[in-house]
Design an enzyme around this catalytic site. Structure first.
Site: not given
Ligand code: 13P
Length: 263
Positions: A95, A226, A97, A186, A180, A11, A9
Protein backbone atom coordinates in the site's frame (compact mmCIF):
# COMPACT_ATOMS: atom_id res chain seq x y z
CA UNK A 1 -15.74 -14.24 -16.19
CA UNK A 2 -14.04 -12.49 -13.25
CA UNK A 3 -16.17 -12.15 -10.13
CA UNK A 4 -16.16 -8.65 -8.65
CA UNK A 5 -14.35 -8.10 -5.37
CA UNK A 6 -14.81 -5.23 -2.94
CA UNK A 7 -12.35 -4.93 -0.05
CA UNK A 8 -12.56 -2.45 2.81
CA UNK A 9 -9.21 -1.24 4.15
CA UNK A 10 -9.91 0.11 7.60
CA UNK A 11 -6.33 1.38 8.05
CA UNK A 12 -5.67 2.56 11.65
CA UNK A 13 -9.32 3.02 12.59
CA UNK A 14 -11.60 1.43 15.20
CA UNK A 15 -11.01 -0.45 18.42
CA UNK A 16 -12.12 -4.08 18.52
CA UNK A 17 -15.39 -3.00 20.18
CA UNK A 18 -16.07 -0.43 17.46
CA UNK A 19 -15.14 -3.01 14.81
CA UNK A 20 -17.73 -5.45 16.17
CA UNK A 21 -20.51 -2.85 16.05
CA UNK A 22 -19.55 -1.82 12.52
CA UNK A 23 -19.42 -5.38 11.19
CA UNK A 24 -22.74 -6.30 12.85
CA UNK A 25 -24.35 -3.37 11.09
CA UNK A 26 -22.67 -4.26 7.76
CA UNK A 27 -23.89 -7.87 7.98
CA UNK A 28 -27.45 -6.59 8.54
CA UNK A 29 -27.19 -4.15 5.63
CA UNK A 30 -25.80 -6.67 3.20
CA UNK A 31 -28.36 -9.37 4.12
CA UNK A 32 -28.26 -12.27 1.69
CA UNK A 33 -26.93 -10.19 -1.22
CA UNK A 34 -24.19 -11.99 -3.09
CA UNK A 35 -23.25 -9.62 -5.88
CA UNK A 36 -19.50 -9.62 -5.18
CA UNK A 37 -16.78 -11.15 -3.05
CA UNK A 38 -16.40 -9.09 0.13
CA UNK A 39 -13.30 -8.60 2.25
CA UNK A 40 -12.82 -6.56 5.40
CA UNK A 41 -9.26 -5.63 6.42
CA UNK A 42 -9.39 -4.42 10.05
CA UNK A 43 -6.36 -3.71 12.25
CA UNK A 44 -4.46 -6.80 13.42
CA UNK A 45 -6.05 -6.45 16.86
CA UNK A 46 -9.61 -6.62 15.52
CA UNK A 47 -9.05 -9.59 13.19
CA UNK A 48 -10.09 -12.33 15.68
CA UNK A 49 -13.35 -10.61 16.68
CA UNK A 50 -14.29 -9.70 13.11
CA UNK A 51 -13.46 -13.22 11.94
CA UNK A 52 -15.68 -14.70 14.65
CA UNK A 53 -18.62 -12.52 13.57
CA UNK A 54 -18.22 -13.21 9.86
CA UNK A 55 -17.50 -16.95 10.03
CA UNK A 56 -20.97 -17.96 8.93
CA UNK A 57 -21.20 -15.25 6.24
CA UNK A 58 -19.54 -14.80 2.84
CA UNK A 59 -17.40 -11.96 4.19
CA UNK A 60 -13.70 -12.78 4.19
CA UNK A 61 -10.97 -11.27 6.32
CA UNK A 62 -7.82 -9.55 5.12
CA UNK A 63 -4.81 -8.12 6.94
CA UNK A 64 -3.27 -4.78 6.05
CA UNK A 65 0.36 -5.91 6.04
CA UNK A 66 2.61 -8.89 6.82
CA UNK A 67 6.25 -9.62 7.61
CA UNK A 68 7.88 -12.17 5.29
CA UNK A 69 9.91 -14.27 7.77
CA UNK A 70 8.04 -17.25 9.27
CA UNK A 71 8.99 -16.57 12.90
CA UNK A 72 11.85 -15.37 15.06
CA UNK A 73 13.23 -12.33 16.84
CA UNK A 74 11.31 -9.74 14.81
CA UNK A 75 9.72 -7.53 17.44
CA UNK A 76 6.38 -6.10 16.43
CA UNK A 77 5.95 -8.18 13.29
CA UNK A 78 3.22 -10.63 12.22
CA UNK A 79 3.91 -13.57 9.89
CA UNK A 80 1.79 -15.00 7.06
CA UNK A 81 1.35 -18.23 9.04
CA UNK A 82 -0.06 -16.27 11.97
CA UNK A 83 -2.48 -14.43 9.67
CA UNK A 84 -3.63 -17.71 8.17
CA UNK A 85 -4.17 -19.22 11.63
CA UNK A 86 -6.26 -16.16 12.56
CA UNK A 87 -8.51 -16.79 9.55
CA UNK A 88 -7.18 -14.26 7.03
CA UNK A 89 -7.60 -15.20 3.42
CA UNK A 90 -6.34 -11.90 1.93
CA UNK A 91 -3.58 -9.42 2.80
CA UNK A 92 -2.84 -5.98 1.38
CA UNK A 93 0.78 -5.58 0.26
CA UNK A 94 2.70 -2.52 -0.87
CA UNK A 95 0.00 0.00 0.00
CA UNK A 96 1.32 3.48 -0.77
CA UNK A 97 1.04 4.30 2.95
CA UNK A 98 3.30 1.39 3.95
CA UNK A 99 5.62 2.47 1.13
CA UNK A 100 5.74 5.88 2.84
CA UNK A 101 4.10 7.53 -0.18
CA UNK A 102 1.30 9.74 1.12
CA UNK A 103 -0.92 11.88 -1.05
CA UNK A 104 -1.32 14.56 1.59
CA UNK A 105 1.56 16.99 1.86
CA UNK A 106 1.13 17.83 5.54
CA UNK A 107 2.58 14.48 6.68
CA UNK A 108 5.84 15.22 8.52
CA UNK A 109 9.07 13.81 7.05
CA UNK A 110 9.73 11.49 10.01
CA UNK A 111 6.37 9.83 9.40
CA UNK A 112 7.14 9.32 5.73
CA UNK A 113 10.53 7.76 6.58
CA UNK A 114 9.07 5.46 9.22
CA UNK A 115 7.74 2.74 6.94
CA UNK A 116 10.68 1.71 4.79
CA UNK A 117 8.74 -0.53 2.39
CA UNK A 118 10.53 -1.17 -0.91
CA UNK A 119 9.62 -3.06 -4.08
CA UNK A 120 11.92 -5.81 -2.80
CA UNK A 121 10.13 -6.20 0.55
CA UNK A 122 6.81 -6.18 -1.33
CA UNK A 123 8.14 -9.09 -3.41
CA UNK A 124 9.20 -11.03 -0.28
CA UNK A 125 5.80 -10.45 1.34
CA UNK A 126 3.92 -11.75 -1.71
CA UNK A 127 6.07 -14.90 -1.67
CA UNK A 128 5.34 -15.50 2.04
CA UNK A 129 1.59 -14.97 1.58
CA UNK A 130 1.34 -17.34 -1.39
CA UNK A 131 3.20 -19.99 0.58
CA UNK A 132 0.48 -19.81 3.24
CA UNK A 133 -2.49 -19.75 0.86
CA UNK A 134 -3.30 -16.07 1.47
CA UNK A 135 -4.32 -13.94 -1.50
CA UNK A 136 -2.08 -10.87 -1.78
CA UNK A 137 -3.80 -7.61 -2.77
CA UNK A 138 -0.82 -5.88 -4.37
CA UNK A 139 -1.18 -2.09 -4.51
CA UNK A 140 0.46 -0.04 -7.24
CA UNK A 141 0.05 3.63 -8.12
CA UNK A 142 1.71 6.92 -8.92
CA UNK A 143 1.95 10.15 -6.92
CA UNK A 144 0.61 13.44 -8.24
CA UNK A 145 4.15 14.58 -9.10
CA UNK A 146 4.76 11.37 -11.06
CA UNK A 147 1.47 11.79 -12.93
CA UNK A 148 2.32 15.41 -13.73
CA UNK A 149 5.66 14.23 -15.14
CA UNK A 150 3.83 11.65 -17.35
CA UNK A 151 5.48 8.82 -15.41
CA UNK A 152 2.32 6.90 -14.50
CA UNK A 153 2.79 3.99 -16.89
CA UNK A 154 6.50 3.63 -16.10
CA UNK A 155 5.85 3.63 -12.33
CA UNK A 156 3.12 0.98 -12.61
CA UNK A 157 5.35 -1.16 -14.86
CA UNK A 158 8.33 -1.00 -12.47
CA UNK A 159 6.23 -1.66 -9.37
CA UNK A 160 4.66 -4.73 -10.97
CA UNK A 161 7.92 -6.08 -12.41
CA UNK A 162 9.74 -5.80 -9.09
CA UNK A 163 6.84 -7.06 -6.98
CA UNK A 164 6.46 -10.21 -9.08
CA UNK A 165 10.16 -10.78 -9.75
CA UNK A 166 11.14 -14.47 -9.72
CA UNK A 167 7.75 -15.61 -8.38
CA UNK A 168 6.43 -18.77 -10.03
CA UNK A 169 3.57 -17.75 -12.42
CA UNK A 170 1.84 -21.07 -11.72
CA UNK A 171 1.43 -19.97 -8.09
CA UNK A 172 0.05 -16.53 -8.86
CA UNK A 173 -3.60 -17.53 -9.37
CA UNK A 174 -4.39 -16.07 -5.97
CA UNK A 175 -3.00 -12.62 -6.82
CA UNK A 176 -5.22 -9.53 -6.79
CA UNK A 177 -3.91 -6.15 -7.93
CA UNK A 178 -5.23 -2.78 -6.83
CA UNK A 179 -4.49 0.34 -8.86
CA UNK A 180 -4.46 3.08 -6.25
CA UNK A 181 -3.24 6.45 -7.51
CA UNK A 182 -1.65 8.05 -4.43
CA UNK A 183 -3.21 11.44 -5.21
CA UNK A 184 -6.72 9.93 -5.10
CA UNK A 185 -6.34 8.31 -1.67
CA UNK A 186 -8.27 10.06 1.08
CA UNK A 187 -8.51 13.25 -0.99
CA UNK A 188 -12.02 12.96 -2.45
CA UNK A 189 -10.33 13.36 -5.88
CA UNK A 190 -11.44 10.12 -7.52
CA UNK A 191 -9.63 9.11 -10.71
CA UNK A 192 -11.74 9.62 -13.82
CA UNK A 193 -13.34 6.24 -14.62
CA UNK A 194 -11.96 6.12 -18.17
CA UNK A 195 -8.43 6.86 -16.94
CA UNK A 196 -8.79 4.26 -14.15
CA UNK A 197 -9.98 1.81 -16.81
CA UNK A 198 -6.97 2.67 -19.00
CA UNK A 199 -4.49 2.03 -16.16
CA UNK A 200 -6.23 -1.18 -15.04
CA UNK A 201 -6.05 -2.34 -18.69
CA UNK A 202 -2.35 -1.43 -18.68
CA UNK A 203 -1.89 -3.54 -15.52
CA UNK A 204 -3.43 -6.46 -17.40
CA UNK A 205 -1.15 -6.04 -20.40
CA UNK A 206 1.94 -5.78 -18.16
CA UNK A 207 0.79 -8.98 -16.43
CA UNK A 208 0.51 -10.63 -19.83
CA UNK A 209 4.19 -9.87 -20.50
CA UNK A 210 5.30 -10.89 -17.01
CA UNK A 211 3.27 -13.97 -16.22
CA UNK A 212 1.32 -14.93 -19.35
CA UNK A 213 -1.96 -14.37 -21.05
CA UNK A 214 -4.01 -16.81 -18.93
CA UNK A 215 -3.27 -15.12 -15.63
CA UNK A 216 -3.60 -11.66 -17.15
CA UNK A 217 -7.14 -12.60 -18.18
CA UNK A 218 -8.22 -14.09 -14.84
CA UNK A 219 -6.42 -11.80 -12.34
CA UNK A 220 -8.73 -9.37 -10.61
CA UNK A 221 -7.64 -5.74 -10.92
CA UNK A 222 -9.30 -3.36 -8.46
CA UNK A 223 -9.41 0.43 -8.35
CA UNK A 224 -8.84 2.30 -5.07
CA UNK A 225 -8.85 5.98 -4.16
CA UNK A 226 -11.90 7.95 -2.94
CA UNK A 227 -14.37 5.24 -3.94
CA UNK A 228 -17.85 6.05 -2.63
CA UNK A 229 -21.37 4.74 -3.20
CA UNK A 230 -21.91 7.66 -5.60
CA UNK A 231 -19.02 6.80 -7.95
CA UNK A 232 -18.64 3.01 -7.47
CA UNK A 233 -21.12 1.95 -10.13
CA UNK A 234 -19.42 3.88 -12.90
CA UNK A 235 -15.96 2.67 -11.88
CA UNK A 236 -16.99 -0.96 -11.46
CA UNK A 237 -18.80 -1.06 -14.79
CA UNK A 238 -15.53 -0.53 -16.67
CA UNK A 239 -14.43 -3.77 -18.37
CA UNK A 240 -10.99 -3.94 -16.74
CA UNK A 241 -12.03 -2.84 -13.24
CA UNK A 242 -13.04 -5.85 -11.17
CA UNK A 243 -14.09 -4.02 -8.01
CA UNK A 244 -12.56 -1.71 -5.45
CA UNK A 245 -10.22 -1.30 -2.52
CA UNK A 246 -12.10 1.13 -0.32
CA UNK A 247 -10.65 3.17 2.54
CA UNK A 248 -12.69 5.87 4.29
CA UNK A 249 -16.07 4.82 2.89
CA UNK A 250 -15.64 1.27 4.22
CA UNK A 251 -15.79 2.59 7.80
CA UNK A 252 -19.46 3.43 7.33
CA UNK A 253 -21.34 0.10 7.11
CA UNK A 254 -24.28 1.52 5.12
CA UNK A 255 -22.03 3.26 2.61
CA UNK A 256 -19.83 0.18 2.29
CA UNK A 257 -22.88 -2.06 1.74
CA UNK A 258 -24.06 0.33 -0.98
CA UNK A 259 -20.63 0.15 -2.65
CA UNK A 260 -20.71 -3.66 -2.54
CA UNK A 261 -24.21 -3.61 -4.03
CA UNK A 262 -23.03 -1.55 -7.00
CA UNK A 263 -20.43 -4.20 -7.90
P1 13P B 1 -9.84 6.12 0.43
O1 13P B 1 -10.96 5.26 -0.09
O2 13P B 1 -10.08 6.65 1.80
O3 13P B 1 -9.42 7.14 -0.56
O4 13P B 1 -8.57 5.12 0.59
C1 13P B 1 -8.24 4.27 -0.44
C2 13P B 1 -7.22 3.33 0.05
O5 13P B 1 -6.11 3.70 0.36
C3 13P B 1 -7.62 1.91 0.18
O6 13P B 1 -6.53 1.09 0.41
Amino acid sequence: MRRKLVAGNWKMHMTATEAVATVECFIKEIGSKDSADMVICPTFLSIPKVRELTKSTKIEIGAQDVFWMPKGAFTGQISAGMLRAAGCSYCIVGHSETRGRFGKLEIPAETVCHFGETDHTVNLKIGALLEHGIRPILCVGETQAERDASMTDAIITTQLEKALHSLDPTELDALVIAYEPVWAIGTGKVCDSLEAERVCGLVRSILEDLVGEGLARTCRVLYGGSVKASNAKELFSQPNIDGGLVGGASLDPKEFAAIVSSA
